[in-house]
Design a protein around this motif. Sequence first.
Motif, PDB file in Angstrom:
ATOM      1  N   ARG A   1      19.479  44.240  50.516  1.00  0.00           N
ATOM      2  CA  ARG A   1      18.039  44.027  50.731  1.00  0.00           C
ATOM      3  C   ARG A   1      17.329  43.738  49.409  1.00  0.00           C
ATOM      4  O   ARG A   1      16.173  44.107  49.216  1.00  0.00           O
ATOM      5  CB  ARG A   1      17.393  45.227  51.436  1.00  0.00           C
ATOM      6  CG  ARG A   1      18.051  45.640  52.742  1.00  0.00           C
ATOM      7  CD  ARG A   1      18.092  44.513  53.768  1.00  0.00           C
ATOM      8  NE  ARG A   1      18.484  44.971  55.076  1.00  0.00           N
ATOM      9  CZ  ARG A   1      19.740  45.031  55.524  1.00  0.00           C
ATOM     10  NH1 ARG A   1      20.741  44.674  54.728  1.00  0.00           N
ATOM     11  NH2 ARG A   1      20.002  45.454  56.747  1.00  0.00           N
ATOM     12  N   PHE A   2      18.038  43.057  48.487  1.00  0.00           N
ATOM     13  CA  PHE A   2      17.448  42.595  47.237  1.00  0.00           C
ATOM     14  C   PHE A   2      16.927  41.169  47.452  1.00  0.00           C
ATOM     15  O   PHE A   2      17.413  40.454  48.334  1.00  0.00           O
ATOM     16  CB  PHE A   2      18.502  42.555  46.128  1.00  0.00           C
ATOM     17  CG  PHE A   2      18.674  43.855  45.384  1.00  0.00           C
ATOM     18  CD1 PHE A   2      18.619  45.071  46.042  1.00  0.00           C
ATOM     19  CD2 PHE A   2      18.926  43.855  44.025  1.00  0.00           C
ATOM     20  CE1 PHE A   2      18.813  46.260  45.360  1.00  0.00           C
ATOM     21  CE2 PHE A   2      19.111  45.042  43.332  1.00  0.00           C
ATOM     22  CZ  PHE A   2      19.053  46.246  44.000  1.00  0.00           C
ATOM     23  N   PRO A   3      15.983  40.726  46.629  1.00  0.00           N
ATOM     24  CA  PRO A   3      15.580  39.315  46.685  1.00  0.00           C
ATOM     25  C   PRO A   3      16.771  38.425  46.322  1.00  0.00           C
ATOM     26  O   PRO A   3      17.596  38.787  45.485  1.00  0.00           O
ATOM     27  CB  PRO A   3      14.483  39.208  45.612  1.00  0.00           C
ATOM     28  CG  PRO A   3      14.004  40.605  45.414  1.00  0.00           C
ATOM     29  CD  PRO A   3      15.191  41.484  45.648  1.00  0.00           C
ATOM     30  N   GLU A   4      16.862  37.254  46.949  1.00  0.00           N
ATOM     31  CA  GLU A   4      17.967  36.352  46.656  1.00  0.00           C
ATOM     32  C   GLU A   4      17.820  35.792  45.247  1.00  0.00           C
ATOM     33  O   GLU A   4      16.759  35.285  44.884  1.00  0.00           O
ATOM     34  CB  GLU A   4      17.976  35.198  47.654  1.00  0.00           C
ATOM     35  CG  GLU A   4      19.144  34.245  47.467  1.00  0.00           C
ATOM     36  CD  GLU A   4      19.169  33.160  48.528  1.00  0.00           C
ATOM     37  OE1 GLU A   4      19.682  32.059  48.236  1.00  0.00           O
ATOM     38  OE2 GLU A   4      18.678  33.416  49.638  1.00  0.00           O
ATOM     39  N   PRO A   5      18.859  35.882  44.424  1.00  0.00           N
ATOM     40  CA  PRO A   5      18.767  35.365  43.046  1.00  0.00           C
ATOM     41  C   PRO A   5      18.614  33.844  43.031  1.00  0.00           C
ATOM     42  O   PRO A   5      19.036  33.159  43.963  1.00  0.00           O
ATOM     43  CB  PRO A   5      20.119  35.775  42.423  1.00  0.00           C
ATOM     44  CG  PRO A   5      20.691  36.788  43.349  1.00  0.00           C
ATOM     45  CD  PRO A   5      20.170  36.472  44.708  1.00  0.00           C
ATOM     46  N   MET A   6      18.007  33.340  41.987  1.00  0.00           N
ATOM     47  CA  MET A   6      17.916  31.894  41.827  1.00  0.00           C
ATOM     48  C   MET A   6      19.316  31.338  41.614  1.00  0.00           C
ATOM     49  O   MET A   6      20.142  31.949  40.933  1.00  0.00           O
ATOM     50  CB  MET A   6      17.030  31.537  40.621  1.00  0.00           C
ATOM     51  CG  MET A   6      15.546  31.806  40.831  1.00  0.00           C
ATOM     52  SD  MET A   6      14.568  31.357  39.377  1.00  0.00           S
ATOM     53  CE  MET A   6      14.904  29.586  39.279  1.00  0.00           C
ATOM     54  N   TYR A   7      19.571  30.173  42.195  1.00  0.00           N
ATOM     55  CA  TYR A   7      20.886  29.577  42.057  1.00  0.00           C
ATOM     56  C   TYR A   7      21.175  29.230  40.597  1.00  0.00           C
ATOM     57  O   TYR A   7      20.314  28.721  39.878  1.00  0.00           O
ATOM     58  CB  TYR A   7      20.999  28.309  42.909  1.00  0.00           C
ATOM     59  CG  TYR A   7      22.372  27.694  42.841  1.00  0.00           C
ATOM     60  CD1 TYR A   7      23.436  28.290  43.499  1.00  0.00           C
ATOM     61  CD2 TYR A   7      22.615  26.566  42.079  1.00  0.00           C
ATOM     62  CE1 TYR A   7      24.718  27.760  43.410  1.00  0.00           C
ATOM     63  CE2 TYR A   7      23.887  26.025  41.983  1.00  0.00           C
ATOM     64  CZ  TYR A   7      24.930  26.629  42.654  1.00  0.00           C
ATOM     65  OH  TYR A   7      26.197  26.114  42.546  1.00  0.00           O
ATOM     66  N   ALA A   8      22.399  29.507  40.159  1.00  0.00           N
ATOM     67  CA  ALA A   8      22.859  29.222  38.793  1.00  0.00           C
ATOM     68  C   ALA A   8      22.015  29.941  37.741  1.00  0.00           C
ATOM     69  O   ALA A   8      21.798  29.436  36.644  1.00  0.00           O
ATOM     70  CB  ALA A   8      22.868  27.721  38.527  1.00  0.00           C
TER      71      ALA A   8
END
Length: 268
Positions: free
Chosen positions: A234-241
């Motif tokens: 339930r963490f925010p999705e990390p930015m790609y790369a």
Amino acid sequence: MNTKRLGVAGAVLLCALTAALAQTSSTDEIAKYRQMLADGNPAELWEMRGEELWKTKAGPGKVSLERCDLGKGAGIVKGAYVELPRFFKDTGKVMDLEQRLVYCRMTLQGISREEAVKTPFGAAGKQSTIEPLVAYITSESRGMKMATPTAHPLEKRAYETGKQMFYYRGGSHDFACATCHSADGQRIRLQELPNILNKANAQAAYTTWPAYRVSQGEVRTMQHRLNDCFRQQRFPEPMYASEAITAITMFLAKNAEGGVYAGPALKR
């Protein structure tokens, strides 16, 4: 002697043994299923497409990615993956494979960052360019031992940052990566949870990604795997790369040091 109490205790023990046997049986069946499909892993199709994309001239620059330096020299893919993430002098940063591919597509082929990170994860009717490239490049390290470097100060810092992230608790469930992956014998339903602090477990887990997910019909990269872990926490999705993902990948890769790379593998 309280026979009634013994009867209840016996029933509880029987239930526990039955559950344990069921779990073992399910695990064995999943292993057999994977073995049956091992010789026809659909990931091979992604590998072939990735090789074609690697050699195809594209972007405003009308050049291929064959001049992309993954750490062993321009265009060399053999053995590159087992030495990633690593520090790159041309960027002054530690980069993992997916981050490096974005960089090469931008600097060599001349595409924008927005275009370079567009559709990192494929879906029905929406192909990804990154996933087949990753499948091809990683396949060129199959059979080689993981040897992620940590001699450079920034490599050491990335490892330590990744380690901190592994133990960091947060989100609505107050979870960390370590909640599921720092003890032996844990599982969620039929899914075994590897103990990343156990070297053998870390090697077995890391060296089989990317992988073809039968349930999704796609090859999934390490970035996708980590994004899914964050989602489940339930963490925010990390930015790609992002550098955060590169750091935790560095921690995982270093823990798997010495393991023989066997991907792209096949997963449920």
